[in-house]
Design an enzyme around this catalytic site. Sequence first.
Site, PDB file in Angstrom:
ATOM      1  N   TYR A  96       6.651   5.237   0.973  1.00 40.39           N
ATOM      2  CA  TYR A  96       5.636   5.952   0.203  1.00 40.39           C
ATOM      3  C   TYR A  96       4.594   4.977  -0.351  1.00 40.39           C
ATOM      4  CZ  TYR A  96       3.573   8.920  -3.424  1.00 40.39           C
ATOM      5  OH  TYR A  96       2.697   9.620  -4.222  1.00 40.39           O
ATOM      6  N   ALA A 100       3.821   1.997   0.724  1.00 45.14           N
ATOM      7  CA  ALA A 100       3.030   1.448   1.817  1.00 45.14           C
ATOM      8  C   ALA A 100       1.971   2.444   2.279  1.00 45.14           C
ATOM      9  CB  ALA A 100       3.941   1.068   2.981  1.00 45.14           C
ATOM     10  N   SER A 101       2.353   3.716   2.357  1.00 44.65           N
ATOM     11  CA  SER A 101       1.396   4.726   2.819  1.00 44.65           C
ATOM     12  C   SER A 101       0.242   4.874   1.842  1.00 44.65           C
ATOM     13  CB  SER A 101       2.106   6.065   3.020  1.00 44.65           C
ATOM     14  OG  SER A 101       2.491   6.662   1.792  1.00 44.65           O
TER      15      SER A 101
END
Length: 245
Positions: free
Chosen positions: A152, A154-155
């Site tokens: 999450y 990283a996104s």
Amino acid sequence: MTARVLITGAARGIGAAAAFAFARKGARVVLADLSQPEATAEAVRGVGAAEVQALACDVSDAVAATSLRDAVKETWGGLDVLVHCAGIIHEAPLLETPVADFDRVIAVNLRGSFMIGQAAISLMTPDSTNPPRIILIASDMAYYGRETFSPYVASKHGVLGLVRSWAKEFAPGILVNAICPGPIDTEMLGAANMSAEWRQKELAIPLGRFGQPDEIAAVATFLAGEGGRYFTGQGIGPNGGSVMP
């Protein structure tokens, strides 16, 4: 001209709150969600929107993103504002996170932001006097990271990268910003997505409470309005003090 606004993740949470907020300002609104958000659209029609449509769209699917673009183009001929709220969260220790779970989070949150943003920008007419607006929902976690939420985080960090790149590519004719909420009282904070331990940790911020979806929607309408004309490439943080840049 009445603003033409596309809102993804619009069936509930921040997306639904944004739909109501723009409707109250008399905008023409398309509500897009994984399952067709007709119930939300029907409620939104009652608060002043010039026009409301509901469309099903899986933002992680390229064909669906293209279909959404084509539907908006056919109906309105163009677009003035995108508020991209669709997203998912995943909590698990790194060594217990299958690659398939990582891929799914990236597909919805980052790939989806790329495709929906690309589709929206293709429908916008750059105008340095009254520029169209791209608003992507990121997260305060994109700044400080969080153990057991690495896909999450990283996104959402990637979403900020898109915002900064697009802001430079399309200035001054299109303004591109992110909203980076702190803990917001939506289904995403529920037991299906986050442990009780982490929900409690979310409250350990200076304001000591979860934010409300309409508090994030207010930031979106600000960025889309006259007050947002000098913002681009920014991550705006309605976060209760969780991040203090």
